[in-house]
Design an enzyme around this catalytic site. Structure first.
Site, PDB file in Angstrom:
ATOM      1  N   ARG A 124    -105.383-124.009 -34.348  1.00 29.56           N
ATOM      2  CA  ARG A 124    -105.076-123.799 -32.927  1.00 29.56           C
ATOM      3  C   ARG A 124    -103.624-124.145 -32.620  1.00 29.56           C
ATOM      4  NH1 ARG A 124    -110.059-124.221 -29.834  1.00 29.56           N
ATOM      5  NH2 ARG A 124    -111.759-124.671 -31.256  1.00 29.56           N
TER       6      ARG A 124
ATOM      7  N   ARG B  79     -73.188-126.962  13.396  1.00 26.59           N
ATOM      8  CA  ARG B  79     -72.238-125.845  13.326  1.00 26.59           C
ATOM      9  C   ARG B  79     -71.957-125.411  14.750  1.00 26.59           C
ATOM     10  NH1 ARG B  79     -75.773-124.355   8.664  1.00 26.59           N
ATOM     11  NH2 ARG B  79     -74.455-124.075   6.820  1.00 26.59           N
TER      12      ARG B  79
ATOM     13  N   ARG C 142    -106.485-133.265 -21.386  1.00 22.54           N
ATOM     14  CA  ARG C 142    -105.090-133.396 -20.957  1.00 22.54           C
ATOM     15  C   ARG C 142    -105.099-133.780 -19.495  1.00 22.54           C
ATOM     16  NH1 ARG C 142    -104.201-126.927 -21.143  1.00 22.54           N
ATOM     17  NH2 ARG C 142    -105.769-126.596 -19.580  1.00 22.54           N
TER      18      ARG C 142
ATOM     19  N   LYS D 101    -101.768-130.693 -27.104  1.00 23.89           N
ATOM     20  CA  LYS D 101    -103.145-130.750 -27.604  1.00 23.89           C
ATOM     21  C   LYS D 101    -103.257-131.772 -28.735  1.00 23.89           C
ATOM     22  CE  LYS D 101    -105.381-126.972 -27.869  1.00 23.89           C
ATOM     23  NZ  LYS D 101    -106.326-125.879 -27.944  1.00 23.89           N
TER      24      LYS D 101
ATOM     25  N   SER E 270     -68.100-134.681   3.581  1.00 26.72           N
ATOM     26  CA  SER E 270     -69.424-134.065   3.471  1.00 26.72           C
ATOM     27  C   SER E 270     -69.265-132.837   2.570  1.00 26.72           C
ATOM     28  CB  SER E 270     -69.942-133.669   4.846  1.00 26.72           C
ATOM     29  OG  SER E 270     -71.184-133.027   4.703  1.00 26.72           O
TER      30      SER E 270
ATOM     31  N   GLY F 104    -103.348-119.407 -23.144  1.00 25.76           N
ATOM     32  CA  GLY F 104    -103.651-118.073 -23.651  1.00 25.76           C
ATOM     33  C   GLY F 104    -102.458-117.325 -24.216  1.00 25.76           C
TER      34      GLY F 104
ATOM     35  N   GLY G 225     -69.712-129.420   1.197  1.00 33.19           N
ATOM     36  CA  GLY G 225     -70.234-128.115   1.600  1.00 33.19           C
ATOM     37  C   GLY G 225     -70.529-127.348   0.320  1.00 33.19           C
ATOM     38  N   THR G 226     -71.687-127.595  -0.225  1.00 31.32           N
ATOM     39  CA  THR G 226     -71.967-127.061  -1.559  1.00 31.32           C
ATOM     40  C   THR G 226     -72.235-125.555  -1.546  1.00 31.32           C
ATOM     41  OG1 THR G 226     -74.186-127.917  -1.227  1.00 31.32           O
ATOM     42  CG2 THR G 226     -72.729-129.182  -2.663  1.00 31.32           C
ATOM     43  N   ASN G 227     -72.432-124.978  -0.354  1.00 35.32           N
ATOM     44  CA  ASN G 227     -72.558-123.512  -0.312  1.00 35.32           C
ATOM     45  C   ASN G 227     -71.217-122.882  -0.678  1.00 35.32           C
ATOM     46  OD1 ASN G 227     -75.080-124.025   0.771  1.00 35.32           O
ATOM     47  ND2 ASN G 227     -74.399-123.750   2.875  1.00 35.32           N
ATOM     48  N   ASP G 228     -70.173-123.325   0.023  1.00 37.62           N
ATOM     49  CA  ASP G 228     -68.851-122.771  -0.289  1.00 37.62           C
ATOM     50  C   ASP G 228     -68.339-123.267  -1.630  1.00 37.62           C
ATOM     51  OD1 ASP G 228     -67.727-120.890   1.599  1.00 37.62           O
ATOM     52  OD2 ASP G 228     -68.056-122.447   3.101  1.00 37.62           O
TER      53      ASP G 228
ATOM     54  N   TYR H  59     -75.875-139.943   2.042  1.00 40.09           N
ATOM     55  CA  TYR H  59     -76.948-139.179   2.675  1.00 40.09           C
ATOM     56  C   TYR H  59     -76.938-137.726   2.222  1.00 40.09           C
ATOM     57  CZ  TYR H  59     -73.451-137.169   5.833  1.00 40.09           C
ATOM     58  OH  TYR H  59     -72.367-136.498   6.332  1.00 40.09           O
TER      59      TYR H  59
ATOM     60  N   GLU I  72     -65.355-128.490   0.293  1.00 37.41           N
ATOM     61  CA  GLU I  72     -66.040-127.239  -0.050  1.00 37.41           C
ATOM     62  C   GLU I  72     -65.101-126.246  -0.732  1.00 37.41           C
ATOM     63  OE1 GLU I  72     -67.663-125.489   3.520  1.00 37.41           O
ATOM     64  OE2 GLU I  72     -65.902-125.994   4.711  1.00 37.41           O
TER      65      GLU I  72
ATOM     66  N   HIS J  10     -86.229-109.040  -8.820  1.00 35.60           N
ATOM     67  CA  HIS J  10     -85.353-108.927  -7.656  1.00 35.60           C
ATOM     68  C   HIS J  10     -86.091-109.351  -6.394  1.00 35.60           C
ATOM     69  CE1 HIS J  10     -83.667-106.591  -4.234  1.00 35.60           C
ATOM     70  NE2 HIS J  10     -82.523-107.003  -4.758  1.00 35.60           N
TER      71      HIS J  10
ATOM     72  N   ARG K  40     -69.058-130.109  13.285  1.00 34.32           N
ATOM     73  CA  ARG K  40     -68.015-129.409  12.527  1.00 34.32           C
ATOM     74  C   ARG K  40     -67.232-128.500  13.457  1.00 34.32           C
ATOM     75  NH1 ARG K  40     -69.631-125.407   7.861  1.00 34.32           N
ATOM     76  NH2 ARG K  40     -70.138-124.070   9.608  1.00 34.32           N
TER      77      ARG K  40
ATOM     78  N   MET L  49    -100.552-118.136 -26.950  1.00 37.38           N
ATOM     79  CA  MET L  49    -100.389-118.136 -28.402  1.00 37.38           C
ATOM     80  C   MET L  49    -101.742-117.990 -29.099  1.00 37.38           C
ATOM     81  SD  MET L  49     -97.295-120.798 -28.864  1.00 37.38           S
ATOM     82  CE  MET L  49     -98.123-122.028 -27.918  1.00 37.38           C
TER      83      MET L  49
ATOM     84  N   CYS M  84     -74.001-131.368   3.033  1.00 39.58           N
ATOM     85  CA  CYS M  84     -74.659-130.606   4.099  1.00 39.58           C
ATOM     86  C   CYS M  84     -74.872-129.150   3.701  1.00 39.58           C
ATOM     87  CB  CYS M  84     -73.887-130.710   5.398  1.00 39.58           C
ATOM     88  SG  CYS M  84     -72.227-130.042   5.298  1.00 39.58           S
TER      89      CYS M  84
HETATM   90  C1  PEP Z   1     -71.236-125.188   3.012  1.00 43.06           C
HETATM   91  O1  PEP Z   1     -70.330-124.423   2.711  1.00 43.06           O
HETATM   92  O2  PEP Z   1     -71.949-125.756   2.187  1.00 43.06           O
HETATM   93  C2  PEP Z   1     -71.538-125.446   4.415  1.00 43.06           C
HETATM   94  C3  PEP Z   1     -72.450-126.330   4.760  1.00 43.06           C
HETATM   95  O3  PEP Z   1     -70.903-124.689   5.328  1.00 43.06           O
HETATM   96  P1  PEP Z   1     -71.329-123.186   5.691  1.00 43.06           P
HETATM   97  O4  PEP Z   1     -72.620-122.923   5.016  1.00 43.06           O
HETATM   98  O5  PEP Z   1     -71.441-123.127   7.164  1.00 43.06           O
HETATM   99  O6  PEP Z   1     -70.181-122.425   5.154  1.00 43.06           O
HETATM  100 MG    MG Z   2     -68.905-123.900   4.221  1.00 43.47          MG
END
Ligand code: PEP
Ligand code: MG
Length: 911
Positions: A98, A591, A352, A29, A795, A107, A797-800, A883, A776, A468, A646, A109, A863
């Site tokens: 203000r 997969r 603003r 502001k 590649s 609203g 595997g950012t999940n694992d 990529y 991974e 949750h 894979r 503060m 991936c």
């Molecule tokens: C991962 O681990 O990021 C991955 C792409 O493999 P998955 O999810 O199948 O374990």
């Molecule tokens: Mg994996």
């Protein structure tokens, strides 16, 4: 005068000293008031106390040294500019105090108006109001002055001294009742004078002191109250939800009061320079004559459309339109504005860059390019992937027939319709009968997980965006409205009440996870035009849909600018085809495990149960042509584009029946005296393969090393499919990817065998097959230099990598306890949703750098789910990946964000 030894920090800025880029210091502001002042717009004079002063006050519990003197100096300058003194008994200057943080916290503060009024200056104010009006009206002026005074005591009492607000309300109601009137505006000056007395008594009762008469004391206490309000409970909650850092603090703006309630030639309003809902050009706003801003907010009286101001006060209207056009050109964006007209004189109280819907963001960015105000890079910067994702959800087709019955928090977007159920079990039951259900709870807990999976959407009466229900629903991509506190949910009675209506189990409701709106009955759902455009069924050149045209144009620019390629995770021909339509430049993860399900499960069982090489080879030989056919289908769809396949990843026992069920079946069959030899063998195998921690057990490359012939069969199927395609004139570009590698030796072993098979199958077909690995496992990231010697690509595997980096079981934790972690602020967003840059991201960075150092032409991609997350895409751009790969539906989001990452300058602020 004493010589100052240290240079004193500057805590107070006159509006003329700031500018719009000083939001960190002056708050949004204050920075914008300064900007308008310097543009020569009619802003009431004033000054801003910095966020740094607030930070010091909050840290030490007292105002920083020098602040009081600086305020005095700026107040004196303000008094000189206005030709009046604060609280002067004859002709008082009044000020508003203000809050104004860097990011708008509507609203949350405090604000105190009319500071400077006391028992004496109220008389001066009345005289001043009567004297300068067009239509002299001493009674009206008297009324105005006493009304302003009672408002000050009320606001000051409540916000500065924590006097319970209801006490003032009750006193006001008492006077109205005694006088037999309903509306505040009917109170006359005597009523209000009496009310001031009553308010002062309430003030005294609660604070043990008289209402402060000294104007400067009022000002100092109000400033302190605004500082304190930064840590008010609702502000803390809001910041947590919006992820605004608690360390920022708020600035305080002290502004000369102007009055919109001085008669019919005064008023107050809000305006937008374009429609913030659709982006359409035009004049959008509301005006309320003879009123102050708080009356508009309180909704006591109905506003009129801004256009009607032209009839009431053409001069101010024309001036306002002129200012709005100037502000748009200056800010090069949609602005929202608050203004007041005091006796025919227009004053700008705030502006603003305005908030807008996702659709308006795209449309406005496109318009501003057409108007030559911004270029396409800037247009790209001003939209984002979250907005695009929102536009890709189906929407409710709303006409006047449907009115929202209540509104909660839009916790997870989408439009869901279904019968109301109140327990997880009932949700599962009805869903199994093919019914669509909405699970309604006060709040959810991990026991509700099955019901949440079965439901179309989740509706809770408690909890915010990090509850949750919200966290889990977002993780599942399921529509969720949380915190709809107008709902009285009675789970044992299986009903809820809202707005006087009762909704029982089985009744249909519709919930909008984007807006948080709740409707009774079935609202028709319509598909998104943006998805139709991506699907190719809506031609952007021909449609008159402004949104689709804008999306097309900005996406085209993103594609031109981005350095990151975007691939899709797809396991079937149909998914691959959709991904290609959505702009995928290849498959980054196919997969292969789904190819082991359905009727093929029996072949897998034979493979697992094989007692001899011969039995195993037979099972593999039966799987080979099926797998080959799968790959042919995908390669055809992706003709000419790379496809990363894979090798099988999950533990094989996942393809067998669950242990408990099998044990029961065998026991029952034995009891009946049936022949159970085969089931017993299966049961024994399941027992043998049972693992306590299967995600850390026999899976990925480990399977390939332990089960002879399994990977070889897959490599052969992939290569044969590619050769077959080549014969048919289709260019297949397979990339074989080995999962879960932790040591280069694992990869070398698999690779040696794969290369032998590839050489044998490829022959003179010209097919080229790359071999690479997933990164991974943390050890793989830390030994990437070695692993790169054996891999043509990585590649991530950012999940694992997240699972193993944090030690979080990815299947359990989000539903089990992440809500608590979010509540405690351990992280602001699930690391499975958005990459944890500091920890897991560091592993990615190390592996990328060390991998490339060892093999400069190493191809790098990602991936894991993060490949489609906007913030993570920026990180992958930064670390130089080639990529990202994500689910087909998120491909457009990744394309857009990759483009944004490429044009973004460091330090830009896209909030
Ligand atoms: C991962 O681990 O990021 C991955 C792409 O493999 P998955 O999810 O199948 O374990
Ligand atoms: Mg994996």
């Amino acid at each position: 005068m004493a010589v100052q030894e240290t240079v004193e920090r500057k805590y107070v800025y006159d509006f003329a000293e700031g500018n719009k880029d000083l939001k960190d210091l002056l708050g949004g502001k204050g920075a914008n008031l300064a900007e308008m002042t310097n543009l020569g717009l009619p802003v009431p004079p004033g000054f801003t106390i910095t966020t740094e002063a607030c930070q010091e006050y909050l840290a030490t519990g007292r105002e920083p040294d020098g602040l009081a003197d600086q305020v005095a100096a700026h107040l004196a300058a303000l008094e000189r500019a206005m030709g009046r003194c604060l609280g002067d008994p004859d002709d008082p200057l009044l000020v508003s105090v203000r809050s104004g943080a860097k990011f708008s916290m509507p609203g949350m503060m405090e604000t105190v108006l009319n500071v400077g009024l006391n028992d004496r200056s109220v008389v001066g104010l009345a005289r001043q109001a009567a004297g300068s009006g067009e239509q002299a009206d001493p009674a009206g002026a008297d009324r105005f002055a006493w009304d302003s005074y009672r408002r000050l005591i009320q606001m000051f009492g409540k916000t500065v001294c924590e006097v319970p607000g209801e006490e003032f309300e009750h006193a006001l109601d008492d006077v109205k009742r005694a006088r037999g009137i309903r509306d505040d505006v009917e109170l006359d000056a005597d009523d209000l004078r009496g009310l001031v007395d009553a308010y002062k008594k309430i003030f005294r009762k609660h604070t043990g002191r008289d209402f402060p008469q000294e104007p400067r004391e009022q000002l100092d206490l109000a400033v302190r109250a605004v500082f304190d309000s930064w840590n008010a409970e609702r502000a803390v909650l809001y910041r947590r939800q919006e992820r605004i850092p608690a360390s920022l603090g708020t600035a305080v703006n002290v502004v000369a009061m102007v009055f919109g309630n001085l008669g019919p030639d005064s008023g107050t309003g809000v305006a937008f320079t374009r429609d913030p809902a659709s982006g359409a050009q035009g004049i959008y706003g509301d005006y309320l004559a003879n009123a102050q801003g708080e009356d508009v907010v309180a909704g006591i009286r109905n506003t009129i459309p801004l256009q009607e101001l032209e009839r009431l006060d053409k001069r101010s209207y024309d001036e306002l339109l002129d200012i709005m056009a100037r502000l748009e050109r200056h800010y090069r964006d949609l602005c929202d504005i608050e203004f007041t007209i005091e006796r025919g004189k227009l004053w700008m109280l705030q502006t603003r860059v305005g908030k807008r819907t996702a659709a308006a963001a795209f449309v406005i960015a496109g318009q501003l390019v057409d108007e030559g105000l911004i270029d396409l890079d800037e247009a790209l910067h001003r939209v984002n992937g979250a907005q695009l994702a929102q536009l890709m959800f189906p929407r409710f087709q709303l006409d006047h027939e449907f009115q929202a019955v209540a509104r909660g928090i839009g916790a997870s977007p989408g439009a869901a319709v279904g019968q109301v159920v109140f327990t997880s079990a009932r949700a599962v039951e009805l869903a199994a009968e093919g019914k669509r259900v909405i699970l309604v709870r006060r709040e959810t807990n991990p026991d509700d997980l099955q019901g949440m999976i079965a439901a179309q959407g989740i509706l809770t009466s408690r909890g915010g965006k990090t509850s949750h229900a919200a966290v889990v629903a977002r993780g599942m991509g399921k529509t969720c409205v949380s915190g709809a506190d107008a709902l009285e949910v009675d789970v044992p009675a299986r009903r809820f009440t809202v707005a006087g209506q009762t909704v029982a189990e089985g009744d249909v409701v519709s919930i909008d996870g984007t807006t948080g709106n709740i409707y009774l009955g079935e609202v028709p759902v319509m598909p998104s035009e943006v998805v139709q455009y991506f699907e190719g069924t809506l031609d952007p050149e021909r449609t008159d849909d402004a949104l689709v045209r804008a999306v097309h144009r900005i996406m085209g620019h993103a594609d031109q600018r981005r350095r990151l390629a975007v691939r899709a995770n797809a396991d079937t021909g149909a998914d691959a085809a959709r991904a290609r339509r959505f702009g995928a430049q290849g498959i980054g993860l196919c997969r292969t495990e789904h190819m082991f399900l359905g009727e093929r499960r029996e072949l897998v069982e034979r493979l697992i149960l094989a007692r001899t090489d011969d039995e195993r080879e037979k099972a593999l030989a039966a799987l080979l042509p099926l797998q080959r056919a799968d790959f042919v289908e995908i390669f055809r769809e992706m003709d000419g584009l790379p496809v990363t396949v894979r090798l099988i990843d999950p533990p094989l026992h996942e393809f067998l029946p669950p242990l408990e069920q099998l044990a029961v079946n065998v026991a029952v069959a034995q009891e009946r005296g049936e022949d159970v030899a085969q089931e017993e063998a299966l049961l024994a195998a399941v027992r043998r393969m049972h693992e306590e921690n299967p995600m850390l057990g026999l899976r990925g490359v480990r399977l390939g090393l332990v089960i002879p012939g399994l990977f070889a069969m897959q490599v052969r199927a992939i290569t044969e499919a590619a050769v077959q395609c080549a014969r048919d004139g289709v260019t297949a570009r397979p990339e074989i990817m080995v999962p879960l590698v932790g040591a280069v030796q694992e990869l070398e072993t698999v690779r040696a065998e794969a290369e032998r098979i590839i050489a044998e199958v490829v022959g003179g077909s010209g097919v080229e097959v790359l071999i690479g690995t997933m990164i991974e496992v943390p050890r793989a990231a830390l030994t990437a230099g070695q692993i790169a010697e054996a891999a043509q690509f990585f590649s991530f595997g950012t999940n694992d990598l997240t699972q193993m980096g944090w030690g979080f079981s990815r299947d359990d934790v989000e539903g089990a306890f992440f809500w608590r972690y979010l509540e405690l602020g351990i992280f602001g967003i699930s690391p499975f949703e958005s990459l944890d840059r500091d920890g897991v991201g560091r592993l990615v960075r190390i592996a990328a750098e060390e991998g490339r150092a060892a093999r400069p032409d190493l191809k790098l991609g990602v991936c894991g789910e993060h490949g489609g997350d906007p913030d993570s895409v920026h990180f992958f751009h930064e670390v130089g990946l080639d990529y990202v790969s994500c689910s087909p539906f998120r491909v457009p989001v990744a394309r857009l964000e990759a483009g944004r990452a490429a044009v973004e300058t460091t330090g830009s602020d896209s909030r």
